[in-house]
Enzyme design. Structure first.
Site, PDB file in Angstrom:
ATOM      1  N   GLY A  86       2.556   2.482  10.838  1.00 21.31           N
ATOM      2  CA  GLY A  86       3.434   3.630  10.672  1.00 21.31           C
ATOM      3  C   GLY A  86       4.084   4.111  11.953  1.00 21.31           C
ATOM      4  O   GLY A  86       4.712   5.161  11.981  1.00 21.31           O
ATOM      5  N   LYS A 139       0.013   4.266  -0.298  1.00 21.02           N
ATOM      6  CA  LYS A 139      -0.654   5.431   0.300  1.00 21.02           C
ATOM      7  C   LYS A 139      -0.477   6.655  -0.616  1.00 21.02           C
ATOM      8  O   LYS A 139      -0.584   6.515  -1.824  1.00 21.02           O
ATOM      9  CB  LYS A 139      -0.164   5.648   1.730  1.00 21.02           C
ATOM     10  CG  LYS A 139      -0.294   4.364   2.563  1.00 21.02           C
ATOM     11  CD  LYS A 139      -0.011   4.560   4.029  1.00 21.02           C
ATOM     12  CE  LYS A 139      -0.121   3.235   4.760  1.00 21.02           C
ATOM     13  NZ  LYS A 139      -0.009   3.379   6.223  1.00 21.02           N
ATOM     14  N   SER A 150       3.492  -1.976  10.410  1.00 16.61           N
ATOM     15  CA  SER A 150       4.955  -1.894  10.555  1.00 16.61           C
ATOM     16  C   SER A 150       5.653  -3.216  10.223  1.00 16.61           C
ATOM     17  O   SER A 150       6.610  -3.624  10.887  1.00 16.61           O
ATOM     18  CB  SER A 150       5.333  -1.416  11.966  1.00 16.61           C
ATOM     19  OG  SER A 150       4.847  -0.105  12.190  1.00 16.61           O
ATOM     20  N   HIS A 189      -9.412   0.769   5.141  1.00 17.60           N
ATOM     21  CA  HIS A 189      -8.132   1.020   5.819  1.00 17.60           C
ATOM     22  C   HIS A 189      -8.357   1.970   6.995  1.00 17.60           C
ATOM     23  O   HIS A 189      -9.211   2.855   6.935  1.00 17.60           O
ATOM     24  CB  HIS A 189      -7.119   1.625   4.836  1.00 17.60           C
ATOM     25  CG  HIS A 189      -5.722   1.631   5.364  1.00 17.60           C
ATOM     26  ND1 HIS A 189      -5.276   2.587   6.255  1.00 17.60           N
ATOM     27  CD2 HIS A 189      -4.680   0.784   5.162  1.00 17.60           C
ATOM     28  CE1 HIS A 189      -4.007   2.327   6.563  1.00 17.60           C
ATOM     29  NE2 HIS A 189      -3.622   1.248   5.918  1.00 17.60           N
ATOM     30  N   GLU A 219      -5.056  -5.129  10.642  1.00 16.36           N
ATOM     31  CA  GLU A 219      -4.049  -4.095  10.877  1.00 16.36           C
ATOM     32  C   GLU A 219      -4.356  -3.365  12.178  1.00 16.36           C
ATOM     33  O   GLU A 219      -5.231  -2.482  12.206  1.00 16.36           O
ATOM     34  CB  GLU A 219      -4.040  -3.083   9.725  1.00 16.36           C
ATOM     35  CG  GLU A 219      -3.652  -3.666   8.386  1.00 16.36           C
ATOM     36  CD  GLU A 219      -3.287  -2.565   7.396  1.00 16.36           C
ATOM     37  OE1 GLU A 219      -2.145  -2.574   6.916  1.00 16.36           O
ATOM     38  OE2 GLU A 219      -4.119  -1.696   7.125  1.00 16.36           O
ATOM     39  N   GLU A 245      -6.844   4.452   8.023  1.00 20.14           N
ATOM     40  CA  GLU A 245      -6.718   5.875   7.698  1.00 20.14           C
ATOM     41  C   GLU A 245      -8.018   6.403   7.076  1.00 20.14           C
ATOM     42  O   GLU A 245      -8.384   7.554   7.280  1.00 20.14           O
ATOM     43  CB  GLU A 245      -5.518   6.077   6.760  1.00 20.14           C
ATOM     44  CG  GLU A 245      -4.192   5.912   7.488  1.00 20.14           C
ATOM     45  CD  GLU A 245      -3.030   5.491   6.613  1.00 20.14           C
ATOM     46  OE1 GLU A 245      -1.978   5.171   7.181  1.00 20.14           O
ATOM     47  OE2 GLU A 245      -3.166   5.463   5.373  1.00 20.14           O
ATOM     48  N   ASN A 281       0.854  -1.183   0.000  1.00 19.07           N
ATOM     49  CA  ASN A 281       0.000   0.000   0.000  1.00 19.07           C
ATOM     50  C   ASN A 281       0.895   1.239   0.000  1.00 19.07           C
ATOM     51  O   ASN A 281       1.476   1.596   1.023  1.00 19.07           O
ATOM     52  CB  ASN A 281      -0.910  -0.013   1.235  1.00 19.07           C
ATOM     53  CG  ASN A 281      -1.793   1.218   1.319  1.00 19.07           C
ATOM     54  OD1 ASN A 281      -1.912   1.982   0.363  1.00 19.07           O
ATOM     55  ND2 ASN A 281      -2.411   1.423   2.479  1.00 19.07           N
TER      56      ASN A 281
END
Length: 252
Positions: A175, A13, A215, A97, A169, A99, A11
């Site tokens: 991150g 992003k 991560s 996701h 996730e 985010e 991904n």
């Protein structure tokens, strides 16, 4: 090990900042020796989907969009539809996701509607689920994941699940450099299968790929990949680095 095909997604992003740099990332993968038993999917920003698709020469690599709206067309400024993605020759889309859920306030129900629309358009879905640190520390991981999955179960039929890859996730590990321990990841994947077994069927629970994200790096990929219920990875930052090849080859 299970018979489920190992899956590694990258991904990207909102990266990189030019189509030239995107093509450089593709070229690294085109030249790399990748484990032939692993399905590899890369997910560039929408603007780069078609040039990246055209730059891929390694037939093992396929492309995914990072998001899609649940309407096919209409007055939805700034959105992209699953049917448009499909028509562009892109087989996958990432949905739900964290985010998207946190920054753009997508609810479980919206993610489920998007999943239904993507499946109806003929796309395969990388469906993201996962808990925040507060939820993890409150012992609510299984409950949160079940609620996120439950919304999708209500919008799907059992035969849809062959076109869904679940990406667990933990939000607190994305991150941040923190990573769930192999035991934490494996345990949650077991919980996900247990839920699918009750909510859909034991066959679907056994056959659906459940991958881990948060991560993931070349340093921890082999240990995670050795777990019985971890069927691969959805990789963020490391998918923009040469070590992505090592992650793809984690079971080699």
């Amino acid at each position: 090990m299970s018979t489920r095909q190992f899956f590694v997604g990258g991904n990207w992003k909102l990266n990189p900042t030019s189509v030239g740099k995107a093509k450089e990332l593709v070229e690294v993968l085109n030249k790399a020796e990748l484990d032939p038993n692993t399905e590899v999917v890369i997910s560039p920003p929408s603007l780069y989907l078609i040039p990246v698709r055209d730059a891929v020469t390694n037939k093992q690599i396929t492309i995914s969009a990072q998001n899609a709206y649940y309407k096919e067309s209409g007055a939805f400024t700034g959105e992209i539809s699953s049917s448009q993605i499909k028509e562009a020759g892109i087989p996958y889309v990432i949905l739900g996701h964290s985010e998207r859920r946190t920054i753009f306030h997508e609810t479980n129900e919206v993610v489920a509607l998007k999943t239904r629309a993507a499946l109806d358009a003929g796309l395969k879905v990388i469906l993201c689920i996962g808990e925040t640190l507060v939820q993890r520390e409150g012992g609510e991981t299984a409950k949160v994941c079940e609620e996120q999955l439950s919304a999708v179960v209500k919008q799907t039929k059992p035969e849809d699940w062959s076109n869904i890859v679940i990406a667990y996730e933990p939000v607190w590990a994305i991150g941040t450099g923190k990573v769930a321990t192999t035991a934490q990841a494996q345990d949650t994947h077991v919980d996900v299968r247990a839920y699918l077994s009750t909510a859909v069927s034991t066959t679907i629970a056994s056959e659906t790929r459940v991958i881990y994200g948060g991560s993931v790096s070349a340093a921890n990929a082999k240990d995670l990949a050795a777990q019985q219920d971890i069927d691969g990875f959805l990789v963020g930052g490391a998918s923009l680095k040469p070590e992505f090849v090592d992650i793809i080859n984690a079971r080699k």
